[in-house]
Design a protein around this motif. Structure first.
Motif, PDB file in Angstrom:
ATOM      1  N   GLU A 123     -11.527  -4.470  -8.269  1.00  0.00           N
ATOM      2  CA  GLU A 123     -10.597  -3.781  -7.385  1.00  0.00           C
ATOM      3  C   GLU A 123      -9.387  -4.659  -7.129  1.00  0.00           C
ATOM      4  N   LEU A 124      -8.249  -4.013  -6.969  1.00  0.00           N
ATOM      5  CA  LEU A 124      -7.011  -4.731  -6.689  1.00  0.00           C
ATOM      6  C   LEU A 124      -7.055  -5.320  -5.293  1.00  0.00           C
ATOM      7  N   VAL A 125      -6.708  -6.590  -5.184  1.00  0.00           N
ATOM      8  CA  VAL A 125      -6.580  -7.255  -3.887  1.00  0.00           C
ATOM      9  C   VAL A 125      -5.113  -7.394  -3.519  1.00  0.00           C
ATOM     10  N   ALA A 126      -4.322  -7.891  -4.459  1.00  0.00           N
ATOM     11  CA  ALA A 126      -2.905  -8.106  -4.186  1.00  0.00           C
ATOM     12  C   ALA A 126      -2.143  -8.164  -5.497  1.00  0.00           C
ATOM     13  N   MET A 127      -0.894  -7.731  -5.450  1.00  0.00           N
ATOM     14  CA  MET A 127      -0.056  -7.709  -6.644  1.00  0.00           C
ATOM     15  C   MET A 127       1.355  -8.087  -6.236  1.00  0.00           C
ATOM     16  N   ILE A 128       2.055  -8.798  -7.120  1.00  0.00           N
ATOM     17  CA  ILE A 128       3.439  -9.152  -6.859  1.00  0.00           C
ATOM     18  C   ILE A 128       4.231  -9.018  -8.148  1.00  0.00           C
ATOM     19  N   THR A 129       5.431  -8.461  -8.047  1.00  0.00           N
ATOM     20  CA  THR A 129       6.263  -8.258  -9.223  1.00  0.00           C
ATOM     21  C   THR A 129       7.168  -9.474  -9.447  1.00  0.00           C
ATOM     22  N   THR A 130       7.860  -9.450 -10.559  1.00  0.00           N
ATOM     23  CA  THR A 130       8.783 -10.539 -10.857  1.00  0.00           C
ATOM     24  C   THR A 130       9.933 -10.581  -9.861  1.00  0.00           C
ATOM     25  N   ASP A 131      10.200  -9.461  -9.194  1.00  0.00           N
ATOM     26  CA  ASP A 131      11.262  -9.399  -8.187  1.00  0.00           C
ATOM     27  C   ASP A 131      10.750  -9.751  -6.795  1.00  0.00           C
TER      28      ASP A 131
END
Length: 119
Positions: free
Chosen positions: A46-54
């Motif tokens: 399951e997804l916990v956290a995500m961050i984009t290049t921006d």
């Protein structure tokens, strides 16, 4: 190809903190998104956290207010600061990198790091 190496897992008492790190190597300039997932018993990862290049980030509802994600592009590293840990946070945490492909995404995973929250 991207290689991911996680570190920072361990055992902590409820209410404690841990900071996970994920260092990327290889074709890092092509990485768009980086994130943390954890293994569940019945639902896979399951997804916990995500961050984009921006620098745009998102957190699972279950960790909002307790976890933060940050990315150091110069070091090709993403961090997961976990505070006020609960026993239900116990899991293997995996780092993932997403690279844009001609169709869809290419995904790369780290080997995982164990987080155990127990008194």
């Amino acid at each position: 190809q991207v290689q991911l190496v996680e570190s920072g897992g361990g055992s902590v008492q409820p209410g404690g903190s841990l900071k996970l790190s994920c260092a990327a190597s290889g074709s890092t300039a092509s990485i768009v998104n980086m994130g943390w997932y954890r293994q569940t018993r019945n639902k896979g990862r399951e997804l916990v956290a995500m961050i984009t290049t921006d620098g745009i980030w998102d957190l699972a509802d279950s960790v909002k207010g307790r976890f933060t994600i940050a990315r150091d592009k110069a070091k090709n590293t993403v961090y997961l600061q976990m505070n006020t840990l609960k026993p239900e946070d116990t899991s293997v945490y995996y780092c993932k990198a997403e690279l844009r492909a001609s169709v869809g995404w290419n995904e790369f995973w780290g080997q995982g790091t164990q987080v155990t929250v127990s008194s």
